[in-house]
Motif scaffolding. Structure first.
Motif, PDB file in Angstrom:
ATOM      1  N   GLY A  55       0.805  -1.212   0.000  1.00 34.39           N
ATOM      2  CA  GLY A  55       0.000   0.000   0.000  1.00 34.39           C
ATOM      3  C   GLY A  55       0.838   1.261   0.000  1.00 34.39           C
ATOM      4  O   GLY A  55       0.512   2.240  -0.676  1.00 34.39           O
ATOM      5  N   ALA A  56       1.937   1.243   0.759  1.00 37.62           N
ATOM      6  CA  ALA A  56       2.800   2.418   0.837  1.00 37.62           C
ATOM      7  C   ALA A  56       3.498   2.682  -0.495  1.00 37.62           C
ATOM      8  O   ALA A  56       3.617   3.834  -0.927  1.00 37.62           O
ATOM      9  CB  ALA A  56       3.835   2.227   1.945  1.00 37.62           C
ATOM     10  N   ARG A  57       3.942   1.621  -1.154  1.00 37.21           N
ATOM     11  CA  ARG A  57       4.650   1.793  -2.429  1.00 37.21           C
ATOM     12  C   ARG A  57       3.722   2.262  -3.541  1.00 37.21           C
ATOM     13  O   ARG A  57       4.101   3.094  -4.366  1.00 37.21           O
ATOM     14  CB  ARG A  57       5.323   0.483  -2.849  1.00 37.21           C
ATOM     15  N   ILE A  58       2.508   1.712  -3.561  1.00 30.99           N
ATOM     16  CA  ILE A  58       1.580   2.069  -4.629  1.00 30.99           C
ATOM     17  C   ILE A  58       0.846   3.366  -4.312  1.00 30.99           C
ATOM     18  O   ILE A  58       0.433   4.103  -5.208  1.00 30.99           O
ATOM     19  CB  ILE A  58       0.581   0.920  -4.860  1.00 30.99           C
ATOM     20  N   GLY A  59       0.684   3.660  -3.038  1.00 32.66           N
ATOM     21  CA  GLY A  59      -0.035   4.866  -2.636  1.00 32.66           C
ATOM     22  C   GLY A  59      -1.525   4.628  -2.454  1.00 32.66           C
ATOM     23  O   GLY A  59      -2.333   5.542  -2.661  1.00 32.66           O
ATOM     24  N   THR A  67      -9.045  -2.961   4.256  1.00 34.14           N
ATOM     25  CA  THR A  67      -9.968  -3.968   3.747  1.00 34.14           C
ATOM     26  C   THR A  67      -9.222  -5.210   3.289  1.00 34.14           C
ATOM     27  O   THR A  67      -9.676  -6.343   3.504  1.00 34.14           O
ATOM     28  CB  THR A  67     -10.807  -3.394   2.591  1.00 34.14           C
ATOM     29  N   ALA A  68      -8.068  -5.022   2.656  1.00 38.95           N
ATOM     30  CA  ALA A  68      -7.260  -6.170   2.235  1.00 38.95           C
ATOM     31  C   ALA A  68      -6.824  -6.998   3.436  1.00 38.95           C
ATOM     32  O   ALA A  68      -6.835  -8.240   3.389  1.00 38.95           O
ATOM     33  CB  ALA A  68      -6.039  -5.691   1.448  1.00 38.95           C
ATOM     34  N   GLN A  69      -6.456  -6.339   4.518  1.00 39.99           N
ATOM     35  CA  GLN A  69      -6.071  -7.066   5.726  1.00 39.99           C
ATOM     36  C   GLN A  69      -7.258  -7.845   6.289  1.00 39.99           C
ATOM     37  O   GLN A  69      -7.120  -8.996   6.721  1.00 39.99           O
ATOM     38  CB  GLN A  69      -5.507  -6.088   6.760  1.00 39.99           C
ATOM     39  N   ASN A  70      -8.441  -7.229   6.273  1.00 41.92           N
ATOM     40  CA  ASN A  70      -9.636  -7.929   6.741  1.00 41.92           C
ATOM     41  C   ASN A  70      -9.941  -9.154   5.889  1.00 41.92           C
ATOM     42  O   ASN A  70     -10.319 -10.216   6.398  1.00 41.92           O
ATOM     43  CB  ASN A  70     -10.841  -6.990   6.732  1.00 41.92           C
ATOM     44  N   LEU A  71      -9.800  -9.012   4.569  1.00 44.20           N
ATOM     45  CA  LEU A  71     -10.057 -10.131   3.672  1.00 44.20           C
ATOM     46  C   LEU A  71      -9.076 -11.269   3.926  1.00 44.20           C
ATOM     47  O   LEU A  71      -9.450 -12.449   3.874  1.00 44.20           O
ATOM     48  CB  LEU A  71      -9.960  -9.665   2.215  1.00 44.20           C
ATOM     49  N   SER A  93      -6.091 -10.702  -1.781  1.00 45.92           N
ATOM     50  CA  SER A  93      -6.893  -9.847  -0.909  1.00 45.92           C
ATOM     51  C   SER A  93      -6.787  -8.389  -1.338  1.00 45.92           C
ATOM     52  O   SER A  93      -7.788  -7.654  -1.365  1.00 45.92           O
ATOM     53  CB  SER A  93      -6.437 -10.005   0.544  1.00 45.92           C
ATOM     54  N   LEU A  94      -5.589  -7.969  -1.675  1.00 43.62           N
ATOM     55  CA  LEU A  94      -5.397  -6.589  -2.103  1.00 43.62           C
ATOM     56  C   LEU A  94      -6.088  -6.337  -3.439  1.00 43.62           C
ATOM     57  O   LEU A  94      -6.681  -5.272  -3.651  1.00 43.62           O
ATOM     58  CB  LEU A  94      -3.897  -6.289  -2.213  1.00 43.62           C
ATOM     59  N   TYR A  95      -6.030  -7.319  -4.332  1.00 46.28           N
ATOM     60  CA  TYR A  95      -6.677  -7.180  -5.633  1.00 46.28           C
ATOM     61  C   TYR A  95      -8.186  -7.026  -5.473  1.00 46.28           C
ATOM     62  O   TYR A  95      -8.814  -6.160  -6.096  1.00 46.28           O
ATOM     63  CB  TYR A  95      -6.338  -8.396  -6.490  1.00 46.28           C
ATOM     64  N   VAL A  96      -8.792  -7.852  -4.627  1.00 49.16           N
ATOM     65  CA  VAL A  96     -10.228  -7.741  -4.375  1.00 49.16           C
ATOM     66  C   VAL A  96     -10.549  -6.405  -3.711  1.00 49.16           C
ATOM     67  O   VAL A  96     -11.539  -5.745  -4.041  1.00 49.16           O
ATOM     68  CB  VAL A  96     -10.715  -8.910  -3.504  1.00 49.16           C
TER      69      VAL A  96
END
Length: 380
Positions: A55-59, A67-71, A93-96
């Motif tokens: 998340g930090a690298r992509i912004g 939400t990705a962590q929850n998934l 998870s991040l993609y979803v």
């Protein structure tokens, strides 16, 4: 996830937005397998740190990361950890999550950033000024295999959430509740940071976002007042000690905000345990293999380098946090028994039969957005 009916050609699966602590414990033990609880926690923190790094690298905005962590947490309530690498589940998870929050990135883009985090040696060889990995320079079979694996896990994730893309975050509630309880700006900011760290735990899949946000305020008030001199009074604002006393006792605020004090105390213990773990960690780096957060925004667990050394008076000192937990145990309220949502037999969730149908093309499956019995006899 779903609370299914008997397996067969036709079945229905119901999305459950939240799980009771008993459900979470049962399913976690089941999917943990031969791993110890400590090993499971390390794997969980590795995945969360990896998502923070992505998340930090992509912004990505905080809602996409959280939400990705929850998934990720929800996925491993129903799929064994031994069958999946945390990177594959994290990427899916991040993609979803990017789809849910309209911050979409293609799988190849996510893979390129993940390679840069996981394989620093490739970054050193990259000629890109930003240190990005050129996928065209990599083995196309490796990239395609990783992409297909991401999409395969994505399918399982979508079935796990019953294709329900609703996602409510606690962060807006932190601001609103901070104002409602007359908390100072500094205290509200700390509550926000603590709420971010809540997503490294299973708290957000057990409690609605407004309860998570209120628990963040409660823990922030405790940390800002325990064994510390009281700050000068600010006109119109409550002191941290006063706020901690209000939220630590039964009162009218419980019915007003539909929360109970034992909920806040349970969340507080989980969050303080996470802070203790971070305080006791000997290394603070951005490696996805450690529980440290690489986010440029400091959190109580991962402060900026200038504040990493903790003194005995630091509110996040491990010994002090443990003393706080002891004091809390002496005055805490007995936890109530939380019933699962809906009217279905809770053991239906644990049969394992409907979980085995996930990802298969056998029969017809209806995915419904709510648990049975919550909105009448049928899902509306």
């Amino acid at each position: 996830m779903s609370r299914g009916q008997s397996p067969g050609p036709h079945s229905s699966k119901y999305h459950h937005p939240y799980f009771t602590p008993a459900e979470v414990e049962y399913l976690s033990v089941k999917q943990r397998g031969k791993l110890s609880a400590a090993q499971e926690e390390r794997a969980r923190q590795s995945a969360c740190a990896f998502l923070e790094g992505m998340g930090a690298r992509i912004g990505f905005p905080r809602r996409t990361i959280a939400t990705a962590q929850n998934l990720y947490h929800r996925f491993h309530l129903f799929f064994p950890r031994k069958d999946f690498h945390y990177v594959d589940v994290s990427l899916a998870s991040l993609y979803v999550s990017t789809k849910m929050h309209d911050t979409l990135k293609k799988p190849r883009e996510l893979l390129a950033v993940s390679y840069a985090i996981r394989f620093p040696d490739l970054v050193a060889k990259s000629k890109h000024p930003g240190g990005e990995i050129d996928l065209d320079a990599m083995d196309p079979q490796v990239v395609e295999r990783d992409r297909q694996r991401l999409l395969s896990v994505e399918r399982l994730l979508l079935e796990t959430i019953c294709f329900n893309f609703t996602s409510r975050m606690p962060f807006p509630y932190v601001i609103k509740l901070g104002k409602a309880f007359k908390a100072g700006k500094k205290l509200t900011k700390l509550a926000w940071r603590l709420t971010i760290d809540c997503h490294r735990t299973l708290i957000p899949i057990q409690y609605p976002p407004h309860i998570v946000a209120l628990a963040g305020l409660y823990v922030a008030a405790l940390l800002s007042s325990f064994e510390l001199p009281q700050p000068p009074e600010e006109p119109g604002l409550r002191s941290p000690q006063e706020l901690a006393e209000i939220l630590g006792q039964n009162g009218d605020w419980e019915s007003k905000y539909q929360v109970q004090v034992d909920d806040l105390e349970g969340i507080a213990h989980t969050l303080i345990d996470l802070l203790v773990q971070g305080s006791q960690s000997q290394t603070q780096n951005t490696s996805p293999r450690t529980p440290s957060s690489p986010s440029p925004n400091p959190s109580p667990r991962t402060p900026h380098p200038s504040t990493e050394s903790q003194s005995p008076s630091d509110p996040f000192d491990a010994d002090k946090l443990i003393r706080l937990k002891i004091v809390m145990r002496q005055t805490e309220h007995p936890p109530r028994v939380r019933q699962p949502l809906g009217t279905a037999d809770p053991s239906a969730l644990y049969s394992g039969d409907d979980v085995g149908l996930l990802g298969r093309n056998e029969g017809t499956v209806r995915f419904l957005f709510g648990p049975p019995g919550v909105m009448g006899h049928e899902i509306q």
